[in-house]
Design a protein around this motif. Structure first.
Motif, PDB file in Angstrom:
ATOM      1  N   PRO A   1       0.815  -1.227   0.000  1.00  0.00           N
ATOM      2  CA  PRO A   1       0.000   0.000   0.000  1.00  0.00           C
ATOM      3  C   PRO A   1       0.844   1.271   0.000  1.00  0.00           C
ATOM      4  CG  PRO A   1      -0.784  -1.556   1.646  1.00  0.00           C
ATOM      5  CD  PRO A   1       0.534  -2.073   1.168  1.00  0.00           C
ATOM      6  N   HIS A   2       2.024   1.186   0.580  1.00  0.00           N
ATOM      7  CA  HIS A   2       2.897   2.351   0.667  1.00  0.00           C
ATOM      8  C   HIS A   2       3.692   2.552  -0.633  1.00  0.00           C
ATOM      9  CE1 HIS A   2       1.905   2.445   4.930  1.00  0.00           C
ATOM     10  NE2 HIS A   2       2.118   1.144   4.936  1.00  0.00           N
ATOM     11  N   VAL A   3       4.003   1.447  -1.283  1.00  0.00           N
ATOM     12  CA  VAL A   3       4.681   1.549  -2.588  1.00  0.00           C
ATOM     13  C   VAL A   3       3.751   2.201  -3.619  1.00  0.00           C
ATOM     14  CG1 VAL A   3       5.689   0.212  -4.498  1.00  0.00           C
ATOM     15  CG2 VAL A   3       6.208  -0.399  -2.118  1.00  0.00           C
ATOM     16  N   LEU A   4       2.457   1.959  -3.483  1.00  0.00           N
ATOM     17  CA  LEU A   4       1.487   2.541  -4.418  1.00  0.00           C
ATOM     18  C   LEU A   4       1.472   4.068  -4.371  1.00  0.00           C
ATOM     19  CD1 LEU A   4      -1.512   0.085  -3.956  1.00  0.00           C
ATOM     20  CD2 LEU A   4      -0.192   0.432  -6.058  1.00  0.00           C
ATOM     21  N   ILE A   5       1.940   4.657  -3.276  1.00  0.00           N
ATOM     22  CA  ILE A   5       1.987   6.123  -3.191  1.00  0.00           C
ATOM     23  C   ILE A   5       3.422   6.647  -3.102  1.00  0.00           C
ATOM     24  CG2 ILE A   5      -0.318   6.353  -2.190  1.00  0.00           C
ATOM     25  CD1 ILE A   5       0.987   6.631   0.563  1.00  0.00           C
ATOM     26  N   ASP A   6       4.386   5.752  -3.291  1.00  0.00           N
ATOM     27  CA  ASP A   6       5.792   6.169  -3.313  1.00  0.00           C
ATOM     28  C   ASP A   6       6.069   6.828  -4.670  1.00  0.00           C
ATOM     29  OD1 ASP A   6       8.647   6.111  -3.835  1.00  0.00           O
ATOM     30  OD2 ASP A   6       8.838   4.745  -2.140  1.00  0.00           O
ATOM     31  N   PRO A   7       6.461   8.108  -4.705  1.00  0.00           N
ATOM     32  CA  PRO A   7       6.628   8.804  -5.988  1.00  0.00           C
ATOM     33  C   PRO A   7       7.720   8.203  -6.867  1.00  0.00           C
ATOM     34  CG  PRO A   7       7.513  10.119  -4.183  1.00  0.00           C
ATOM     35  CD  PRO A   7       6.765   8.973  -3.558  1.00  0.00           C
ATOM     36  N   TYR A   8       8.642   7.422  -6.278  1.00  0.00           N
ATOM     37  CA  TYR A   8       9.732   6.840  -7.045  1.00  0.00           C
ATOM     38  C   TYR A   8       9.461   5.388  -7.452  1.00  0.00           C
ATOM     39  CZ  TYR A   8      12.154  10.872  -5.083  1.00  0.00           C
ATOM     40  OH  TYR A   8      12.505  12.150  -4.709  1.00  0.00           O
ATOM     41  N   LYS A   9       8.457   4.763  -6.852  1.00  0.00           N
ATOM     42  CA  LYS A   9       8.243   3.333  -7.074  1.00  0.00           C
ATOM     43  C   LYS A   9       6.854   2.987  -7.611  1.00  0.00           C
ATOM     44  CE  LYS A   9      12.178   1.563  -5.593  1.00  0.00           C
ATOM     45  NZ  LYS A   9      13.038   0.689  -6.415  1.00  0.00           N
ATOM     46  N   ARG A  10       5.878   3.884  -7.489  1.00  0.00           N
ATOM     47  CA  ARG A  10       4.493   3.509  -7.798  1.00  0.00           C
ATOM     48  C   ARG A  10       4.295   3.122  -9.256  1.00  0.00           C
ATOM     49  NH1 ARG A  10       2.485   9.549  -6.298  1.00  0.00           N
ATOM     50  NH2 ARG A  10       3.311  10.668  -8.096  1.00  0.00           N
ATOM     51  N   LYS A  11       5.094   3.669 -10.169  1.00  0.00           N
ATOM     52  CA  LYS A  11       4.952   3.311 -11.575  1.00  0.00           C
ATOM     53  C   LYS A  11       5.567   1.944 -11.888  1.00  0.00           C
ATOM     54  CE  LYS A  11       4.751   8.064 -13.318  1.00  0.00           C
ATOM     55  NZ  LYS A  11       5.381   9.079 -14.218  1.00  0.00           N
ATOM     56  N   LYS A  12       6.249   1.372 -10.892  1.00  0.00           N
ATOM     57  CA  LYS A  12       6.899   0.072 -11.084  1.00  0.00           C
ATOM     58  C   LYS A  12       6.258  -0.992 -10.189  1.00  0.00           C
ATOM     59  CE  LYS A  12      11.261   2.397 -12.182  1.00  0.00           C
ATOM     60  NZ  LYS A  12      12.681   2.593 -11.791  1.00  0.00           N
ATOM     61  N   ILE A  13       4.979  -0.808  -9.906  1.00  0.00           N
ATOM     62  CA  ILE A  13       4.294  -1.725  -8.997  1.00  0.00           C
ATOM     63  C   ILE A  13       4.222  -3.137  -9.569  1.00  0.00           C
ATOM     64  CG2 ILE A  13       1.981  -1.172  -9.869  1.00  0.00           C
ATOM     65  CD1 ILE A  13       2.982  -1.849  -6.173  1.00  0.00           C
ATOM     66  N   ASP A  14       4.144  -3.261 -10.887  1.00  0.00           N
ATOM     67  CA  ASP A  14       4.106  -4.597 -11.495  1.00  0.00           C
ATOM     68  C   ASP A  14       5.400  -5.350 -11.219  1.00  0.00           C
ATOM     69  OD1 ASP A  14       1.591  -4.091 -12.437  1.00  0.00           O
ATOM     70  OD2 ASP A  14       2.210  -3.636 -14.494  1.00  0.00           O
ATOM     71  N   THR A  15       6.520  -4.651 -11.324  1.00  0.00           N
ATOM     72  CA  THR A  15       7.811  -5.270 -11.013  1.00  0.00           C
ATOM     73  C   THR A  15       7.878  -5.628  -9.535  1.00  0.00           C
ATOM     74  OG1 THR A  15       8.885  -3.986 -12.753  1.00  0.00           O
ATOM     75  CG2 THR A  15      10.306  -4.948 -11.075  1.00  0.00           C
TER      76      THR A  15
END
Length: 361
Positions: free
Chosen positions: A320-334
């Motif tokens: 849930p926190h990665v989903l709003i991490d500005p550096y990681k949210r676009k890489k949620i599939d990875t």
């Protein structure tokens, strides 16, 4: 028990932030404040790391000024884990080493906000210092961080004599006389006559702890962990050195740039550029002890069955926190593929090491 992700809120004046940004290589902290669970701390903050200081998401070292202690520590490290697509490899490694009976820093993921701007998930690391020892009921003793590849336990690097045998180390605890002890230790590693080596080296290092560290480094496959990414502690009661892992994000099948590291890349005996590992593996008594420890760990702890709950619980808590991490949210599939990536690495690495052990006498 669920894995909670607390929030850390940094407030820093613009002029101090500009000073921090102005020289990313400076280790001098600038003033700021940190709020954790409604408690405000006056702190000094600086960037930390080497090549990571050039990343968009940088890591920090925080010193506590008032109050002077935070959860029993006067200093903590906040690692961005920028190149680790899972964000858990460092913590997974330290927890693994702890399970092996190796001294290891405690770690905790946190959410980090700076001046009302959310900076995402970080990993808080415990400093290896006098308070690290105190928390564990250990006697005081000098502590050195291995800060570059000169920390290879040799008198040479790249086939050239070193200017100083301790040039690869930065003292975190102790005095100048401890530098002489460390110098003497490394000199002895390189000059003990081979017939006397087993007896004499056993009076200098904690053999069992060192070999357990080697098992941890070989299983998790930290390619950089043999000549730096560790700390040395000399127990003042036993007079023996122990080794402590540090910066283990490039592990469990990933390189420092986040790319794939093939499961066969690190040899089963460790890397020969660590001269102490090389020497220990030349003696049957140490080889057999290492073999026995590794065999046990391959059956009990370096398995998917043992590691699965640890990996899944960390992944589920962080998601849930990665989903709003500005550096990681676009890489949620990875991020979502990483648990299975780690499990497959464990399967492949475990099988490879068992095969190598079959001919290891």
């Amino acid at each position: 028990m669920s894995y909670l992700i607390p929030s850390y809120i940094l407030k820093i004046k613009e002029k101090n932030l500009n000073e921090l940004r102005g020289d990313v290589w400076s280790n001098d902290p600038v003033p700021a404040s940190l709020k954790v669970e409604n408690v405000k701390y006056d702190i000094g903050i600086a960037y930390r790391g080497s090549y990571t200081r050039k990343f968009r998401k940088r890591s920090y070292r925080i010193e506590f000024n008032d109050p002077k202690l935070f959860s029993g520590a006067r200093e903590i490290h906040l690692n961005a884990e920028y190149r680790d697509p899972s964000l858990i490899r460092n913590k997974l490694s330290f927890d693994f080493f702890n399970d092996l009976g190796v001294l290891s820093p405690q770690s905790q993921h946190i959410n980090f906000t700076r001046n009302d701007s959310h900076k995402g998930v970080y990993l808080q690391l415990e400093s290896v210092d006098d308070l690290f020892l105190k928390k564990r009921g250990l006697p005081s003793g000098p502590i050195y961080y291995a800060v570059n590849n000169n920390a290879n336990f040799s008198i040479m690097r790249d086939e050239k004599m070193k200017d100083s045998l301790i040039s690869g180390y930065q003292r975190a605890l102790g005095n100048d006389s401890d530098n002489d002890i460390l110098h003497d230790f490394i000199n002895k590693v390189n000059t003990i006559p081979l017939p006397n080596f087993p007896d004499e080296i056993s009076r200098l290092i904690n053999i069992d702890k060192f070999l357990r560290w080697l098992v941890g480094a070989v299983c998790s496959m930290n390619n950089d962990g043999f000549t730096h990414n560790y700390a040395l502690y000399r127990n003042s009661e036993t007079g023996l050195f122990e080794i402590i892992p540090w910066d283990y994000d490039a592990t469990w099948g990933r390189k420092v740039d986040g790319g794939i590291m093939h499961y066969k890349y690190v040899p089963m005996e460790g890397k020969k550029n660590n001269h102490l590992c090389y020497l220990l593996m030349r003696f049957p008594e140490f080889r057999n002890l290492y073999k026995n420890i590794l065999e046990e760990i391959l059956e009990t702890k370096f398995t998917v069955a043992y590691m699965e709950d640890k990996v899944i619980s960390l992944h589920e808590a962080l998601r849930p926190h990665v989903l709003i991490d500005p550096y990681k949210r676009k890489k949620i599939d990875t991020f979502d593929r990483e648990p299975e990536f780690i499990f497959q690495f464990i399967r492949d690495r475990n099988k490879y090491l068992k095969k190598k052990l079959a001919n290891f006498d």
